[in-house]
Design a protein around this motif. Sequence first.
Motif, PDB file in Angstrom:
ATOM      1  N   ASP A  72       0.788  -1.214   0.028  1.00 20.24           N
ATOM      2  CA  ASP A  72      -0.072   0.006  -0.001  1.00 20.24           C
ATOM      3  C   ASP A  72       0.849   1.187   0.184  1.00 20.24           C
ATOM      4  N   ILE A  73       1.977   1.327   0.763  1.00 13.94           N
ATOM      5  CA  ILE A  73       2.882   2.210   0.820  1.00 13.94           C
ATOM      6  C   ILE A  73       3.604   2.578  -0.466  1.00 13.94           C
ATOM      7  N   ARG A  74       3.981   1.609  -1.170  1.00 14.79           N
ATOM      8  CA  ARG A  74       4.697   1.590  -2.365  1.00 14.79           C
ATOM      9  C   ARG A  74       3.764   1.984  -3.500  1.00 14.79           C
ATOM     10  N   GLU A  75       2.252   1.829  -3.308  1.00 10.32           N
ATOM     11  CA  GLU A  75       1.338   2.193  -4.003  1.00 10.32           C
ATOM     12  C   GLU A  75       1.117   3.621  -4.283  1.00 10.32           C
ATOM     13  N   LEU A  76       1.278   4.371  -3.208  1.00 13.31           N
ATOM     14  CA  LEU A  76       1.025   5.715  -2.769  1.00 13.31           C
ATOM     15  C   LEU A  76       2.316   6.470  -3.525  1.00 13.31           C
ATOM     16  N   GLY A  77       3.227   5.609  -4.088  1.00 15.42           N
ATOM     17  CA  GLY A  77       4.381   6.446  -4.708  1.00 15.42           C
ATOM     18  C   GLY A  77       5.459   6.643  -3.560  1.00 15.42           C
ATOM     19  N   ILE A  78       5.349   6.028  -2.408  1.00 15.78           N
ATOM     20  CA  ILE A  78       6.353   6.473  -1.377  1.00 15.78           C
ATOM     21  C   ILE A  78       7.608   5.306  -1.676  1.00 15.78           C
ATOM     22  N   PRO A  79       8.843   5.956  -1.549  1.00 21.16           N
ATOM     23  CA  PRO A  79       9.850   5.019  -1.874  1.00 21.16           C
ATOM     24  C   PRO A  79      10.320   4.225  -0.605  1.00 21.16           C
ATOM     25  N   LEU A  80       9.604   3.240  -0.613  1.00 17.10           N
ATOM     26  CA  LEU A  80      10.045   2.306   0.805  1.00 17.10           C
ATOM     27  C   LEU A  80      11.246   1.308   0.237  1.00 17.10           C
ATOM     28  N   GLU A  81      12.498   1.263   0.909  1.00 18.93           N
ATOM     29  CA  GLU A  81      13.441   0.710   0.712  1.00 18.93           C
ATOM     30  C   GLU A  81      13.691  -0.618   1.328  1.00 18.93           C
ATOM     31  N   THR A  82      14.481  -1.780   0.865  1.00 22.76           N
ATOM     32  CA  THR A  82      14.785  -2.713   1.676  1.00 22.76           C
ATOM     33  C   THR A  82      16.152  -2.754   1.622  1.00 22.76           C
ATOM     34  N   VAL A  83      16.770  -2.822   2.914  1.00 21.53           N
ATOM     35  CA  VAL A  83      18.156  -2.822   2.895  1.00 21.53           C
ATOM     36  C   VAL A  83      18.832  -3.994   3.547  1.00 21.53           C
ATOM     37  N   ARG A 120     -15.887   8.744  -2.714  1.00 17.58           N
ATOM     38  CA  ARG A 120     -15.860   7.967  -1.375  1.00 17.58           C
ATOM     39  C   ARG A 120     -16.841   6.716  -1.909  1.00 17.58           C
ATOM     40  N   GLU A 121     -17.069   6.386  -3.168  1.00 13.51           N
ATOM     41  CA  GLU A 121     -17.784   5.279  -3.552  1.00 13.51           C
ATOM     42  C   GLU A 121     -16.998   4.378  -3.859  1.00 13.51           C
ATOM     43  N   ALA A 122     -17.559   2.884  -3.806  1.00 12.11           N
ATOM     44  CA  ALA A 122     -16.769   1.732  -4.361  1.00 12.11           C
ATOM     45  C   ALA A 122     -15.017   1.954  -3.883  1.00 12.11           C
ATOM     46  N   SER A 123     -14.543   1.199  -4.725  1.00 11.43           N
ATOM     47  CA  SER A 123     -13.063   0.926  -4.516  1.00 11.43           C
ATOM     48  C   SER A 123     -12.170   2.309  -4.520  1.00 11.43           C
ATOM     49  N   LEU A 124     -12.629   3.350  -4.861  1.00 11.03           N
ATOM     50  CA  LEU A 124     -11.900   4.429  -4.713  1.00 11.03           C
ATOM     51  C   LEU A 124     -11.825   5.096  -3.486  1.00 11.03           C
ATOM     52  N   SER A 125     -13.022   4.712  -2.602  1.00  9.62           N
ATOM     53  CA  SER A 125     -12.817   5.323  -1.047  1.00  9.62           C
ATOM     54  C   SER A 125     -11.645   4.792  -0.519  1.00  9.62           C
ATOM     55  N   ALA A 126     -11.023   3.661  -0.697  1.00  4.02           N
ATOM     56  CA  ALA A 126      -9.924   3.138   0.050  1.00  4.02           C
ATOM     57  C   ALA A 126      -8.490   3.970  -0.560  1.00  4.02           C
ATOM     58  N   ASP A 127      -8.732   4.192  -1.944  1.00  8.45           N
ATOM     59  CA  ASP A 127      -7.462   5.113  -2.143  1.00  8.45           C
ATOM     60  C   ASP A 127      -7.616   6.678  -1.706  1.00  8.45           C
ATOM     61  N   SER A 128      -8.665   6.990  -1.537  1.00  5.42           N
ATOM     62  CA  SER A 128      -8.705   8.452  -0.900  1.00  5.42           C
ATOM     63  C   SER A 128      -8.185   8.368   0.516  1.00  5.42           C
ATOM     64  N   GLN A 129      -8.736   7.383   1.291  1.00  2.00           N
ATOM     65  CA  GLN A 129      -8.645   7.265   2.626  1.00  2.00           C
ATOM     66  C   GLN A 129      -6.796   6.926   2.737  1.00  2.00           C
ATOM     67  N   ARG A 130      -6.365   6.079   2.213  1.00  2.00           N
ATOM     68  CA  ARG A 130      -4.775   5.807   2.113  1.00  2.00           C
ATOM     69  C   ARG A 130      -4.088   7.339   1.772  1.00  2.00           C
ATOM     70  N   ASP A 151      -4.706 -21.961  -3.540  1.00  2.00           N
ATOM     71  CA  ASP A 151      -4.294 -21.444  -2.398  1.00  2.00           C
ATOM     72  C   ASP A 151      -3.751 -19.991  -2.562  1.00  2.00           C
ATOM     73  N   PRO A 152      -4.088 -18.839  -2.210  1.00  2.00           N
ATOM     74  CA  PRO A 152      -3.596 -17.562  -2.355  1.00  2.00           C
ATOM     75  C   PRO A 152      -2.430 -17.370  -1.502  1.00  2.00           C
ATOM     76  N   LEU A 153      -1.186 -17.166  -1.889  1.00  2.00           N
ATOM     77  CA  LEU A 153       0.062 -16.601  -1.263  1.00  2.00           C
ATOM     78  C   LEU A 153       0.570 -15.340  -1.103  1.00  2.00           C
ATOM     79  N   ALA A 154       0.011 -14.676  -2.133  1.00  2.00           N
ATOM     80  CA  ALA A 154       0.326 -13.099  -2.049  1.00  2.00           C
ATOM     81  C   ALA A 154      -0.316 -12.557  -3.340  1.00  2.00           C
ATOM     82  N   VAL A 155      -0.573 -11.308  -3.109  1.00  2.00           N
ATOM     83  CA  VAL A 155      -1.267 -10.215  -4.157  1.00  2.00           C
ATOM     84  C   VAL A 155      -0.165  -9.267  -4.255  1.00  2.00           C
ATOM     85  N   VAL A 156       0.113  -8.970  -5.406  1.00  2.00           N
ATOM     86  CA  VAL A 156       1.410  -7.759  -5.587  1.00  2.00           C
ATOM     87  C   VAL A 156       0.837  -7.190  -6.622  1.00  2.00           C
TER      88      VAL A 156
END
Length: 346
Positions: free
Chosen positions: A72-83, A128-138, A199-204
């Motif tokens: 979710d953080i990376r989807e917002l455009g925030i550059p989260l790095e793994t070191v 605020r409607e449907a799936s866009l509300s989650a994007d607005s909140q994040r 069996d769902p293991l990850a959604v990316v």
Amino acid sequence: MIAPVASGGEVKGESRVPVEDRLFSLVLALLATETGLLKSEILSTVRGYAERFDSAGQNANLERQFERDKDDIRELGIPLETVESPDRPGDNQALRYRIPKGQYDLPDEVRFTPDELALLGLAAEVWREASLSADSQRALTKLRSLGIEPREPVIGYAPRLRVRDTAFEPLRQALDRRQTVRFRYFKPGEAEPRPRTVDPLAVVLHDGRWHLHAFDHDAGESRTFLLSRIIGDVAPVPGSTFEAPPLGVQDRIIAELQELHLRNVADLAVTGGSDAEVRLGKRAIEGDEDAGVIRLHYTDAAVFADELAAYGPEVRVLSPASLRAAVCDRLRAVAAAHREPGEGTP
């Protein structure tokens, strides 16, 4: 009186921290560290995780929550790095996470006036409607973490409109519950969608598209599916569950998709001044303006062929031959669909 404790360290009856507050706290924590934080440090100290952290080590659900929050953080455009730790290469438990502040700060010349922020709040009401509300909140999390406080309460701000695939939410729930699911999947080259039990293991999210990595019961091995090719409903299989996916599976799948993306290279001839030149040129890794040729990476050949065919005569595939053939097949299908009855094949 001691409140009963549920598995995983969660106190029964305890109010959950809202997702936007948890993401906000995570962003602040990762911005505040130069060297990065271990996953164990994040889960035990950051608001939204710490309340449910189990010092005895029963934190599998919490770790999966953190994996989703990273997406979710990376989807917002925030550059989260793994070191990676230089002393413990390849050890996922020694990975550190951080957000380089210099890459996340707004440019100095960018400012929002109170009136502009009020307009953003009004736009969020519309979204605020449907799936866009989650994007607005994040996205509100991103505004707050940038230190922006509006004169009027801002309900949300989405930097871009994106509607997730219909299959996203039922797959996310199945992943949370470790629930086996069934769906019909349309694979390129096949005439009809086929039923899959997985069996769902990850959604990316990769290359602007959502992917499901899952254990395919029919194939007897793990496969990665494009959510946009799932046809119809995603249905849980009653009474069928599976073990928790391995730690770090999301990062591994993203790395594999990125490796595939870099391995696939296409050379295209585009018409100067055309829509194809403008849009595809932005993604080019190399280009020859005089010859009108650009080079791009791509992940999924069928998806890329669909995109290129939509440009019609504005783009011509020079290589690879398999991609050129796929685009030609699509153009022939369009021509055939618009041919008058009785007309022959050109």
